[in-house]
Design an enzyme around this catalytic site. Structure first.
Site, short mmCIF file in Angstrom:
data_model
loop_
_atom_site.label_atom_id
_atom_site.label_comp_id
_atom_site.label_asym_id
_atom_site.label_seq_id
_atom_site.Cartn_x
_atom_site.Cartn_y
_atom_site.Cartn_z
CB CYS A 1 34.45 41.12 36.80
SG CYS A 1 36.13 41.36 35.35
CD GLU B 1 42.36 41.48 38.98
OE1 GLU B 1 41.87 42.14 39.21
OE2 GLU B 1 44.18 41.08 39.06
#
Length: 483
Positions: free
Chosen positions: A260, A226
């Protein structure tokens, strides 16, 4: 005869505590490879208890690591989301564990059957970033334990207080052969990613992700990455600028932008930038009348604070217009409370156009038509998310169809990540693999195909040479059936 040489002999030395824990967990897995439904639900319950019974200490540890972290943000984005994830996993676990029936050609294999059986992989490694350290530890653990695995967790060097606390309290809920936490420091990250795990999950930057994947590849360890990226928001010409500003500002200020999946830049229709900027200034003044108060989270460390300062100065020097949303307030630089800014007229040569910002800086771009937006986003790395704001169903479909990303929230930002029946993951440079929901259970399971032969094996009629006679006739007949 000499063995062939290989370029993959320079693996980092694995510290003894890593190796000992891995060996202990691997041995425990081999001794008891498939925990029952009741055992897995107990593991999930223990995860939940670990959070609930240590709530105040965990919040305090995260606050100490940040210097100042909004308690509300910790409780909402870490505790609430994780507890919901654990509850959802426990609720659906019986269904997820059930072997799947698969189709079989009864003319070719009469009396036989096919199944797919989800089974635990073994020992899973997790490398956790600092920005949402509980969420990005316990959400994966929910999927890992639901799938029946064991886990080793390496925390970030910026999460030292939390890492120490988790290492201290974890043995009250799990034996070391089930779960163990490790601090970072001393360059131990590469060594951790070099352990021959059965699966490795990493959340962090693309640069580090590439190094993690390279180390894992030396053991042929599968990875879920990720990685983030530059996620855009697009405000459609039909959408209220006021409403867009309210929703965009909420997520851009959450954790001071250190997410993020946060909005990295926004597209605003030509002629509406001033209106958007005015709403943003008003909203920040209303929601954060004192930037130094605890509701506004600090930047994680001095290096990151200086990086954000340098990013703004670079944009100013190259001709951008900076809009300080905290104008009239005096930020505390020592406490790393970074003043949020809009950056108008950004250009391609600016640092903020080239790197993920990861902070409370929002470049504002203008556009004339939707193809201009799609071309711009598609000319860069695929982002972890896109956020179209429009009530026009055709325009929603256009962006979802034309612009590939890890996920999408329509008329909001970020909230797709918190949906427990949706997978979460990136695509291309923003990551690979998924977790959350059944996709998380499947990621950390071996979906093992099993063929069961019936009492009579008709296919054996083909496997009797010479083939020129009966076997060839039967095969030609089978081929004709398939056309």
């Amino acid at each position: 005869m000499n063995a062939p040489t290989t370029p993959y002999l320079d693996l980092p030395q694995i510290p003894a505590e890593f190796q000992q824990c891995f060996d202990t967990q691997r041995a425990a897995y081999l001794e008891h490879p498939e925990p029952t439904l009741a055992e897995r639900r107990q593991d999930l319950l223990n995860l939940s208890r670990m959070l609930k019974e240590n709530r105040e200490a965990l919040v305090a540890a995260i606050n100490a690591d940040y210097g100042s972290r909004s308690e509300f943000e910790t409780l909402f984005a870490e505790f609430f989301v994780v507890l919901e994830t654990i509850k959802d996993s426990s609720k659906n676990l019986k269904k997820w564990m059930k072997p799947q029936r698969r189709h079989i050609d009864m003319l070719t294999y009469p009396g036989a059957s096919n199944r797919v059986i989800p089974q635990p992989l073994g020992v899973v490694g997790i490398i956790v970033p600092w920005n949402f350290p509980l969420n990005l530890t316990f959400s994966p653990l929910a999927a890992i334990f639901a799938a029946g695995n064991r886990a080793m967790v390496k925390m970030s060097e910026n999460s030292r207080h939390l890492a120490l606390l988790l290492a201290q309290i974890s043995p009250k809920y799990f034996p070391e052969d089930k779960l163990k936490f490790f601090e970072d420091g001393g360059g131990r990250g590469p060594a951790f990613s070099s352990i021959p795990f059965d699966h490795l999950l990493f959340t962090g930057s693309g640069t580090t992700g590439r190094a993690v994947m390279a180390n894992a590849a030396r053991n042929l360890t599968p990875v879920t990455l990720e990685l983030g990226g530059k996620a855009p928001a697009i405000v459609g010409p039909d959408f209220s600028i006021k409403t867009a500003a309210e929703r965009i500002m909420w997520v851009k200020m959450l954790n001071a932008g250190q997410i993020c999946t946060n909005i990295d830049y926004v597209f605003i229709p030509e002629g509406k930038v001033d209106e958007f900027a005015a709403h943003c200034k008003r909203l920040f003044a209303e929601r954060f009348p004192d930037i130094n108060a605890n509701d506004y989270t600090a930047i994680i460390d001095q290096r990151s604070y200086e990086r954000l300062q340098g990013t703004l100065e670079d944009a100013r020097a190259k001709g951008a217009t900076l809009v300080n949303l905290s104008e009239g307030q005096t930020p505390n630089a020592q406490a790393r409370k970074f003043p949020p800014h809009l950056v108008l007229n950004p250009t391609a040569d600016m640092i903020l156009s080239q790197r993920e910002i990861f902070g409370p800086i929002l470049p504002v771009r203008t556009y004339k038509d939707q193809m201009e937006v799609a071309r711009y986003i598609n000319s860069h790395d695929r982002p972890l998310a896109i956020y179209p704001f429009t009530n026009d169903k055709e325009l929603q479909r256009f962006y979802i169809s034309r612009v590939m990303s890890g996920g999408v929230s329509v008329n909001e930002a970020l909230l797709h990540v918190g949906q427990h029946d949706l997978p979460f993951g990136g695509v291309g440079p923003s990551g690979m693999g998924h977790y959350h929901a059944i996709e998380g259970f499947n990621t950390f399971s071996k979906l093992r195909p099993v063929f069961y032969q019936g009492p009579f094996s008709a296919i054996q009629m083909l496997f009797q040479p010479p083939y020129a006679g009966r076997a060839m006739k039967i095969l030609n007949l089978m081929i004709r059936w398939k056309t």
